[in-house]
Design a protein around this motif. Structure first.
Motif, short mmCIF file in Angstrom:
data_model
loop_
_atom_site.label_atom_id
_atom_site.label_comp_id
_atom_site.label_asym_id
_atom_site.label_seq_id
_atom_site.Cartn_x
_atom_site.Cartn_y
_atom_site.Cartn_z
N ILE A 274 0.83 -1.20 0.00
CA ILE A 274 0.00 0.00 0.00
C ILE A 274 0.87 1.26 0.00
CG2 ILE A 274 -1.64 1.32 1.40
CD1 ILE A 274 -2.92 -1.38 2.17
N LEU A 275 1.99 1.21 0.70
CA LEU A 275 2.89 2.36 0.69
C LEU A 275 3.40 2.64 -0.72
CD1 LEU A 275 4.92 1.69 3.96
CD2 LEU A 275 3.48 3.68 3.49
N PHE A 276 3.74 1.58 -1.47
CA PHE A 276 4.21 1.81 -2.83
C PHE A 276 3.07 2.25 -3.75
CE2 PHE A 276 4.44 0.11 -7.16
CZ PHE A 276 5.49 0.89 -7.64
N LEU A 277 1.97 1.53 -3.71
CA LEU A 277 0.86 1.85 -4.62
C LEU A 277 0.21 3.19 -4.29
CD1 LEU A 277 -0.83 -1.67 -4.85
CD2 LEU A 277 0.63 -0.56 -6.56
N GLY A 278 0.46 3.70 -3.08
CA GLY A 278 -0.11 4.98 -2.69
C GLY A 278 0.79 6.16 -2.95
N ARG A 279 2.01 5.94 -3.45
CA ARG A 279 2.88 7.06 -3.78
C ARG A 279 2.20 7.96 -4.82
NH1 ARG A 279 8.58 6.62 -2.92
NH2 ARG A 279 9.12 4.78 -1.67
N PRO A 280 2.41 9.27 -4.74
CA PRO A 280 1.73 10.17 -5.68
C PRO A 280 1.97 9.80 -7.14
CG PRO A 280 2.76 11.43 -3.93
CD PRO A 280 3.23 10.01 -3.76
N GLU A 281 3.18 9.35 -7.46
CA GLU A 281 3.47 9.02 -8.86
C GLU A 281 2.84 7.70 -9.30
OE1 GLU A 281 7.22 7.97 -6.41
OE2 GLU A 281 5.57 9.43 -6.39
N VAL A 282 2.30 6.93 -8.33
CA VAL A 282 1.58 5.69 -8.66
C VAL A 282 0.09 5.93 -8.49
CG1 VAL A 282 1.32 3.23 -8.17
CG2 VAL A 282 3.59 4.33 -7.96
N GLY A 283 -0.33 6.24 -7.27
CA GLY A 283 -1.70 6.68 -7.00
C GLY A 283 -2.78 5.66 -7.26
N GLU A 284 -2.49 4.39 -7.11
CA GLU A 284 -3.50 3.36 -7.40
C GLU A 284 -4.34 3.01 -6.18
OE1 GLU A 284 -0.92 1.35 -11.04
OE2 GLU A 284 -1.41 0.13 -9.28
N VAL A 285 -3.82 3.22 -5.00
CA VAL A 285 -4.60 3.05 -3.77
C VAL A 285 -4.22 4.17 -2.81
CG1 VAL A 285 -4.63 0.51 -4.01
CG2 VAL A 285 -2.90 1.59 -2.56
N ARG A 286 -4.99 4.34 -1.74
CA ARG A 286 -4.62 5.28 -0.70
C ARG A 286 -5.39 4.95 0.58
NH1 ARG A 286 -7.35 8.43 -4.43
NH2 ARG A 286 -9.48 9.05 -3.84
#
Length: 418
Positions: A274-286
């Motif tokens: 979740i930390l990776f997928l939530g990065r602004p440049e990814v933005g797939e989850v938060r």
């Protein structure tokens, strides 16, 4: 331990000094109750004329003395006095007194005997028996909470896996694009990790510790002709398992720590993804946003993924503590370890509190996870050339998912079976 430096530690309320003191008192009371149950058994056997006829029974005069119904009444009074003392508040010893004794149990017994009398309190036990059994009560509490949080998190993951069974996203290996996957499959893998951990938690046995001074139960054998019955009653009173003494066989401690490490690792995998997928440049989850959560002291625009960060912190802290406990286990010599046992206490209780806290946070994290399926699909389509390179042809990532949906269904079937 610090509530200021360990955000979320309040989630493990009760697994602290106050809780330990109460657990120690519970152990001492259960011992009195168990001895009373044994005396009642002996009294009934004496009435039937079988008190001295059992295998291993003491000489008739000793058996008759032990089977005296008056002993049951004396134990009833001791229990009543014990309950009265607890109701009035058994004073906790000062830190200097605990240091001088080397453990909290010595001071506990001294205080109890000053309030209740020393004829029955603690007789037949040793300090390690009381503290180890109290820590098993701590573990019982912690494991029960962890089981609950794992179940809550699994329920949320099951819903996500169903909802996103066919949600295409970019698969990544070694940080680079690989082939298409589905978010449902990613979540299903998280779910498997949690279910495996829950199975391990539920399989743990929590034994009482009753060995006496050196693991022989020698004094208990002097106090009663049915020592095993006392131990069985003691375990039943506490909701634990009866067992052989394990003063220097520390697998009950290490096995609990091992399964909690597995649970924290499963939570750490979720948080890390979740930390990776939530990065602004990814933005797939938060993480779900709420007032006051994840705020920055200097940057008002930020919404930090604090739950994921804290869960990952726990997942990093627990394994070294578990390794420390295995080291202590390997150094448990003689009939009671000289320091290795003492070195377990802070590490073991730390594993319990970290695990309860992290798994509680994981339930909140997953229960509030926000998924941007459109962003996932867009990124997968934009990266189709790389994601389909293995296939060599085509431009639709959704056509190259292999058994992804079938795997999700298999995991959901397992979850649905309970």
């Amino acid at each position: 331990m610090s509530d200021l430096l360990e955000p979320g530690r309040h989630r493990a309320a009760g697994l602290d000094d106050e809780g330990l003191w109460n657990a120690l008192l519970q152990v001492e009371r259960a011992w009195l109750t168990a001895r009373r149950a044994a005396e009642q058994f002996r009294a009934k056997a004496a009435v039937r004329g079988g008190a001295s006829a059992e295998p291993g029974a003491a000489p008739a005069d000793r058996a008759a003395r032990r089977a005296d119904p008056a002993a049951v009444a004396e134990l009833d009074k001791a229990i009543a006095d014990f309950d009265s003392a607890v109701a009035n508040g058994v004073p906790r010893p000062g830190v200097e007194a605990v240091e001088g004794a080397g453990s909290p149990v010595v001071e506990l017994v001294r205080i109890l005997r000053s309030l209740v009398g020393d004829e029955y309190v603690h007789r037949g036990l040793t300090s390690q028996d009381v503290l180890d059994t109290a820590l098993m009560l701590f573990a019982k509490d912690a494991l029960g909470r962890v089981d609950t949080y794992l179940t809550l998190t699994a329920a949320s993951l099951g819903e996500l896996a169903r909802a996103h069974r066919e949600t295409v996203m970019a698969g990544r290996t070694l940080t680079q694009y690989a082939v298409p996957v589905t978010f449902g499959l990613k979540v299903a893998q998280w779910l498997v990790g949690l279910l495996d951990a829950r199975d391990a938690v539920r399989a743990i046995e929590l034994p009482v510790q009753v060995g006496g001074a050196a693991g022989t139960r020698s004094l208990l054998g002097e106090l009663t002709d049915v020592p095993d019955a006392v131990v069985d009653a003691f375990a039943a009173e506490l909701g634990l398992q009866s067992a052989l003494p394990w003063h220097t066989r520390r697998t009950p401690i290490t096995r609990i720590a091992d399964v909690l490490a597995e649970a924290c690792a499963a939570a750490g995998v979720i948080a890390g993804n979740i930390l990776f997928l939530g990065r602004p440049e990814v933005g797939e989850v938060r993480e779900r946003r709420s007032a006051g959560k994840g705020t920055s002291s200097t940057m008002p625009q930020k919404a930090n993924p604090v739950l994921s960060v804290l869960i990952r912190s726990a997942a990093l802290q627990v394994p070294p503590l578990v390794g420390h406990l295995h080291t202590c286990s390997a150094l448990a010599v003689d009939e009671r370890p000289d320091g290795a046992w003492h070195a377990e206490w802070p590490a073991f209780t730390r594993v319990l509190t970290l695990s309860v806290t992290a798994l509680s946070q994981t339930a909140d994290l997953v229960g509030g996870l926000e998924v941007d399926a459109a962003k996932m699909a867009q990124r997968a389509q934009e990266a189709a050339g790389e994601l389909l390179a293995e296939r060599g042809t085509g431009d639709d990532p959704a056509e190259y998912l292999g058994s992804a949906t079938a795997f999700v269904d298999r995991v959901l079937e397992r979850w649905d079976r309970g």
